[in-house]
Design a protein around this motif. Structure first.
Motif, short mmCIF file in Angstrom:
data_model
loop_
_atom_site.label_atom_id
_atom_site.label_comp_id
_atom_site.label_asym_id
_atom_site.label_seq_id
_atom_site.Cartn_x
_atom_site.Cartn_y
_atom_site.Cartn_z
N ARG A 1 -9.12 13.69 2.27
CA ARG A 1 -9.18 12.55 1.34
C ARG A 1 -10.59 11.99 1.28
NH1 ARG A 1 -6.46 9.19 -1.79
NH2 ARG A 1 -6.92 6.97 -1.73
N PHE A 2 -11.26 11.90 2.41
CA PHE A 2 -12.63 11.41 2.44
C PHE A 2 -13.52 12.28 1.56
CE2 PHE A 2 -16.92 11.51 4.19
CZ PHE A 2 -17.24 10.17 4.17
N GLU A 3 -13.37 13.58 1.70
CA GLU A 3 -14.18 14.51 0.92
C GLU A 3 -13.84 14.39 -0.57
OE1 GLU A 3 -17.28 17.04 0.53
OE2 GLU A 3 -16.60 16.14 2.39
N GLU A 4 -12.55 14.29 -0.89
CA GLU A 4 -12.11 14.16 -2.28
C GLU A 4 -12.69 12.89 -2.92
OE1 GLU A 4 -7.88 14.63 -4.42
OE2 GLU A 4 -7.99 12.95 -3.03
N ARG A 5 -12.61 11.77 -2.21
CA ARG A 5 -13.13 10.50 -2.74
C ARG A 5 -14.64 10.55 -2.87
NH1 ARG A 5 -9.97 7.84 -5.53
NH2 ARG A 5 -11.20 6.00 -5.13
N SER A 6 -15.30 11.18 -1.94
CA SER A 6 -16.75 11.30 -2.00
C SER A 6 -17.19 12.09 -3.23
CB SER A 6 -17.26 11.97 -0.73
OG SER A 6 -18.65 12.12 -0.77
N ALA B 1 0.83 -1.20 0.00
CA ALA B 1 0.00 0.00 0.00
C ALA B 1 0.87 1.26 0.00
CB ALA B 1 -0.93 0.00 1.20
N ALA B 2 1.94 1.25 0.80
CA ALA B 2 2.84 2.40 0.84
C ALA B 2 3.52 2.61 -0.51
CB ALA B 2 3.88 2.21 1.94
N LYS B 3 3.94 1.53 -1.14
CA LYS B 3 4.59 1.62 -2.45
C LYS B 3 3.62 2.18 -3.48
CE LYS B 3 6.74 -1.10 -6.07
NZ LYS B 3 6.90 -2.41 -6.64
N ASN B 4 2.39 1.69 -3.46
CA ASN B 4 1.37 2.18 -4.39
C ASN B 4 1.10 3.66 -4.17
OD1 ASN B 4 -1.75 2.72 -4.88
ND2 ASN B 4 -1.03 1.18 -6.35
N GLU B 5 1.05 4.08 -2.91
CA GLU B 5 0.80 5.49 -2.61
C GLU B 5 1.95 6.36 -3.12
OE1 GLU B 5 0.40 8.23 1.33
OE2 GLU B 5 -0.80 6.40 1.28
N ARG B 6 3.19 5.91 -2.92
CA ARG B 6 4.35 6.67 -3.42
C ARG B 6 4.31 6.78 -4.94
NH1 ARG B 6 7.04 3.48 0.36
NH2 ARG B 6 7.83 2.15 -1.29
N GLU B 7 3.97 5.70 -5.63
CA GLU B 7 3.90 5.72 -7.09
C GLU B 7 2.81 6.66 -7.57
OE1 GLU B 7 3.36 1.61 -8.14
OE2 GLU B 7 5.48 1.14 -7.85
N GLY C 1 2.36 14.15 -9.13
CA GLY C 1 3.22 15.30 -8.90
C GLY C 1 2.89 16.05 -7.62
N ARG C 2 2.07 15.48 -6.77
CA ARG C 2 1.73 16.09 -5.48
C ARG C 2 1.34 14.98 -4.50
NH1 ARG C 2 -3.79 15.96 -4.79
NH2 ARG C 2 -5.03 15.72 -6.66
N PRO C 3 1.43 15.27 -3.22
CA PRO C 3 1.05 14.24 -2.24
C PRO C 3 -0.46 14.02 -2.23
CG PRO C 3 2.00 16.17 -1.14
CD PRO C 3 2.00 16.44 -2.61
N LEU C 4 -0.86 12.81 -1.92
CA LEU C 4 -2.29 12.51 -1.78
C LEU C 4 -2.83 13.19 -0.54
CD1 LEU C 4 -2.31 8.68 -2.52
CD2 LEU C 4 -3.20 10.48 -3.98
N LYS C 5 -4.09 13.57 -0.59
CA LYS C 5 -4.71 14.17 0.59
C LYS C 5 -4.89 13.08 1.64
CE LYS C 5 -7.01 17.78 -1.97
NZ LYS C 5 -8.26 18.43 -2.34
#
Length: 61
Positions: free
Chosen positions: A43-48, A22-28, A34-38
């Protein structure tokens, strides 16, 4: 399930592998975007919103 909650040695090893994958997938993904994931609430709001364009608060009204 977290590593410390796994009841067997095989379960702990599997949990470690899952966390590493999961960590590897997140880094990729972050590198591709080109930016960090929320994280957390953002993140909850973004996915929603990505599912239907409405935020979680809007869906509850």
């Amino acid at each position: 399930m977290s590593i410390r909650n796994a009841p067997t040695a095989n379960g702990k090893e599997a949990a470690r592998g899952l966390e590493k994958a999961a960590a590897k997938n997140e880094r990729e993904t972050e590198a591709d975007m080109g930016r960090p994931l929320k994280k957390g609430e953002e993140r909850f709001e973004e996915r929603s919103k990505s599912s239907d364009g409405k935020g979680a608060g809007e869906k509850q009204r």
